[in-house]
Design an enzyme around this catalytic site. Structure first.
Site, PDB file in Angstrom:
ATOM      1  N   ARG A  82      23.672  19.680  44.595  1.00 29.13           N
ATOM      2  CA  ARG A  82      23.250  19.258  43.260  1.00 29.13           C
ATOM      3  C   ARG A  82      21.751  18.907  43.257  1.00 29.13           C
ATOM      4  NH1 ARG A  82      24.629  14.489  39.009  1.00 29.13           N
ATOM      5  NH2 ARG A  82      25.297  15.798  37.328  1.00 29.13           N
ATOM      6  N   ASP A  95      27.955   6.232  41.522  1.00 24.47           N
ATOM      7  CA  ASP A  95      28.286   7.638  41.754  1.00 24.47           C
ATOM      8  C   ASP A  95      27.765   8.098  43.122  1.00 24.47           C
ATOM      9  OD1 ASP A  95      29.189  10.180  41.180  1.00 24.47           O
ATOM     10  OD2 ASP A  95      28.078  10.384  39.306  1.00 24.47           O
ATOM     11  N   ASP A 104      36.461  14.290  37.553  1.00 21.69           N
ATOM     12  CA  ASP A 104      35.668  14.746  36.410  1.00 21.69           C
ATOM     13  C   ASP A 104      36.513  15.600  35.483  1.00 21.69           C
ATOM     14  OD1 ASP A 104      33.369  13.473  37.049  1.00 21.69           O
ATOM     15  OD2 ASP A 104      32.281  15.224  37.770  1.00 21.69           O
TER      16      ASP A 104
HETATM   17  C1  DGJ Z   1      29.440  12.971  38.319  1.00 28.58           C
HETATM   18  C2  DGJ Z   1      30.387  12.014  37.666  1.00 28.58           C
HETATM   19  O1  DGJ Z   1      31.675  12.193  38.142  1.00 28.58           O
HETATM   20  C3  DGJ Z   1      30.278  12.164  36.166  1.00 28.58           C
HETATM   21  O2  DGJ Z   1      31.227  11.375  35.526  1.00 28.58           O
HETATM   22  C4  DGJ Z   1      28.883  11.803  35.758  1.00 28.58           C
HETATM   23  O3  DGJ Z   1      28.654  10.448  36.021  1.00 28.58           O
HETATM   24  C5  DGJ Z   1      27.889  12.670  36.493  1.00 28.58           C
HETATM   25  N1  DGJ Z   1      28.103  12.672  37.900  1.00 28.58           N
HETATM   26  C6  DGJ Z   1      26.482  12.219  36.215  1.00 28.58           C
HETATM   27  O4  DGJ Z   1      25.555  12.876  36.948  1.00 28.58           O
END
Ligand code: DGJ
Length: 733
Positions: free
Chosen positions: A437, A472, A540
């Site tokens: 990423r 995160d 997600d």
């Molecule tokens: C991954 C997370 O799981 C999402 O919910 C969100 O916070 C994104 N990252 C943001 O970059």
């Protein structure tokens, strides 16, 4: 209760017994783990009999030429004296010799348990047994720790290794070993990848080795560090099963080995892959804790772990405390956020009943996409010209809490932090590091890196009135090499210890802030994280159909109180699927309810529906979040979960239909967890009147034959659509 009679150790919880003994050779023989048995004066029927030395076996010593370690159920195993299975410990001495021979030298029993230095651990009322073993080769000592948590039928285990006068190298140091008689087991593991976490899979074990592990640097969405070993006949409400959890967030492994003698071994601990640790004279290594439980039926096993996690893992202010209903900015806005937008949404959210608004990714200087700025934790002054202090005061005026997203363990190459400290990222000198990423991983084995992150993040959180943090971690580890070369032997483990140092310092500085763990969804969903953060964003994937499966699997090992779950917009961002608002709500309400959509894009009717959903949820929140959650057993086209309050007075049932099958009859829905003798009235969520009244025994044994799986709309009966749900509320006096 722990009893020691002569050379036999018996660890009893309310419903289980665990027994082992010291053999004349000093080795430990595992005797029994299962349903509770009474104390007796002769356990000899449980001893392995070895009357004849068969060909091709290694006799441990000449005092008993028939005793072969590989034919025994052992409590502890190493390498080199005739046990050819996977060992719990492998050490190398100065001569590169890998033979060790640990024998019993003593034990102690005490009430309570010790914390594990540098690692998260369970806590609370328990009794502990420590067994001390010594290696006849290096004189190193091992302490096996067993803490019995009686009420939830869990035993927490770990191992300490202490070098004696000579230096040793640990090449493997796992946390638990369980040798079971027989070989008729299957192993359930929870596997997946991003947006398809926790896919439960059951494999029949056969002779050989099966490994469930992570080498990604985190506990991972590939293979969760929770596994179940089932006896052949085990289902939800009968048949024996063993569950094993590891309280660890890094590389782990769970190994199941069935040997040629029909003995089954389970091991769990830090993955030996890329792990070696030198211990100088007197140095000590602590393994993470592992939690094991035995139950008759997986429903009871889940109950044991739910109670254990709520009582002995989650701690502090948010332990057993109801969680706010939140609106998260991510799926509605991604990086496109600013003060005005956020305040508009926050006002609207408050009016609909939300209690918290979370500003997700995109709030810090220069962060307009995922290519930059991680590491520079200052609010973007273009997006937030008045700063966060003022913003949080505005939130206060609106009457809604302010939450913030952070990703402390990462750095973007395009950031001030990386320009200043390129050596702070994991990388091999002279080799371009691989990005995930578009970002690199910080070297958390370094104290200077951890100290910088702790003070930066604490200052940022202190700068405004913040009531929630989403922590995160969006990529797996690569280029695992530290500029501090002495860290490289066990750098994956040191990284995990660094993460725990950050988590302890940052969450410890703000005991009242609700922290939610996240790792691109559920890439780090484990008990280690839960010792610091009472809930984790499970995936997600917010598609209700997928979430139903994910949350069902999660429920085998984890209570709903640790599972973040959101209602999102249509079409679903991950699957493109359309599901009703009621379905999305019903599924999310079986976790910690949140929403992740643009309120201004909803019709007035949808907004009103959301307000009604939130009001209903708040009314049932204590039970929805902390009641006992159960899985229903239904035909494949259906799924169902239910939750029952502590006094078995109230319950909520979620019935889910995958596809509408024309001209089919509804399934018989057998409920569970109710009080057999109580009389319950049953109504649909939102209905004024109950549609039936029945006793618990009827609901659980006979089940409900529901009138067609349909509902009324505009005065006419219509079928429940694909992916439709029904939510039933049960009440008794
Ligand atoms: C991954 C997370 O799981 C999402 O919910 C969100 O916070 C994104 N990252 C943001 O970059």
């Amino acid at each position: 209760m722990i009893t020691v009679v002569k050379n036999i150790f018996k660890l009893d919880s309310e419903e289980t017994s665990y027994l082992f003994r010291v053999l004349d050779t000093g080795h430990l023989e595992q005797l029994y783990y299962g349903k509770k048995i009474q104390v007796c004066d002769d356990y000899s029927l449980l001893f392995e009999k070895h009357g004849i030395a068969f060909g091709n076996t290694v006799a441990y010593d000449q005092s008993d030429v028939n005793l072969c370690l590989e034919q025994l159920c052992l409590e502890f195993s190493t390498n080199g004296k005739g046990d050819f299975r996977e060992p719990i410990l492998q050490i190398k001495d100065r001569r590169d010799c890998r033979v060790s021979d640990f024998v019993y030298v003593g034990h102690q029993v005490y009430s309570g348990k010790k914390e594990v230095e540098g690692l998260p651990s369970s806590y609370g009322a328990c009794e502990t047994l420590e067994i001390i073993l010594e290696d006849r080769v290096t004189r190193a000592q091992v302490v096996l720790h067993y803490s019995v948590f009686e009420r939830c039928d869990c035993i927490v285990r770990r191992m300490s290794v202490i070098a004696a006068e000579q230096e040793i190298t640990l090449e493997r140091a796992l946390s638990m070993q369980l040798d079971l008689p027989g070989e008729d087991y299957s192993m359930v593991t929870f596997n997946g990848a991003w947006v398809r976490e926790m896919q439960g899979e059951e494999k029949t074990l056969s002779r050989g080795i099966y490994v469930n592990d992570s080498k990604t640097g985190v506990s991972s969405n590939h293979h969760n560090p929770f596994v179940i070993l089932k006896e052949r006949d085990c289902v939800e409400n009968s048949g024996g099963c063993y569950g094993v959890h590891l309280i660890y967030s890094g590389n782990h492994c769970e190994i199941a080995e069935v040997n040629p003698y029909g003995r089954t071994r389970i091991l769990s601990g830090i993955n030996p892959h890329c792990f070696s640790r030198k211990l100088r004279a007197g140095e000590r290594f602590e393994t993470p804790e592992s939690v094991m439980s035995y139950a008759r039926g997986t429903a009871q096993l889940s109950k044991n772990f739910h109670a254990f996690i709520n009582e002995h893992i989650v701690r502090g202010h948010w332990k057993n405390k109801t969680r706010p209903v939140l609106l998260n900015s991510w799926e509605a806005n991604y990086f496109d956020i600013d003060e005005e937008k956020i305040l508009q949404q926050a006002r609207k959210a408050q009016a609909l009943g939300f209690e918290l608004f979370v500003i997700d990714d995109g709030w810090f200087e220069g962060r307009n996409d995922d290519t930059s700025s991680l590491g520079d934790w200052a609010p973007d002054h273009k997006k937030f010209p008045n700063g966060f202090k003022t913003l949080s005061e505005e939130f206060e005026k609106i009457g809604i809490g302010m939450g913030l997203w952070i990703e402390p363990e990462m750095v973007s190459e395009n950031s001030g932090l990386f320009r200043e400290h390129p050596d702070w990222a994991l990388c091999v000198p002279g080799l371009a590091p691989s990005c995930g990423r578009n970002q690199l991983v910080l070297d958390l084995s370094r104290d200077d890196v951890c100290e910088h992150l702790i003070s930066t993040i604490i200052k940022r959180i202190q700068s405004a009135k913040i009531s929630y943090i989403k922590w995160d971690m969006n990529r797996n580890l690569s280029d695992v090499c530290s500029a501090l070369l002495s860290h490289n032997g066990d750098l994956y483990h040191r990284f995990t210890l660094g993460y725990y140092k950050l988590a302890a310092a940052i969450t410890g500085a703000f005991p009242e802030i609700l922290f939610e763990g996240c790792s691109a969804g559920g890439n780090r969903f484990d008990l280690g994280v839960m010792c610091y953060m009472p809930q984790i964003w499970a995936s997600d994937n917010t598609d209700a159909h997928c979430r139903m499966q994910i949350q069902r699997s999660v429920s085998f090992g984890y209570p709903q109180s640790v599972v973040g779950a959101h209602v999102s917009a249509l079409p679903n961002a991950q699957t493109g699927r359309l599901t009703s608002l009621q379905t999305r709500f019903g599924v999310a309400a079986f976790g910690m309810l949140g929403y992740e959509l643009d309120l201004f894009e909803l019709s007035e009717r949808e907004q009103n529906d959301i307000a009604r959903q939130i009001a209903w949820y708040k009314q049932h929140r204590g039970m929805m979040q902390f009641g006992q959650q159960y899985r229903l057993t239904l035909p494949t086209n259906y799924d169902g979960m239910m939750v029952v309050d502590d006094r078995q007075q109230n319950a909520v049932v979620l019935m889910y239909q995958t596809l509408h099958l024309p001209n089919d009859v509804s399934p018989v829905v057998k409920l569970t967890g109710l009080d057999e003798a109580r009389r319950y009235t049953i109504s649909e969520m939102g209905a004024d009147q109950p549609f039936a009244t029945a006793n618990g025994d009827l609901l659980m044994n006979c089940g409900m034959k529901l009138e067609r799986f349909s509902h009324q709309e505009n005065g006419a009966g219509i079928y429940l659509p694909d992916f439709g749900v029904k939510i039933f509320c049960l009440k008794s006096e």
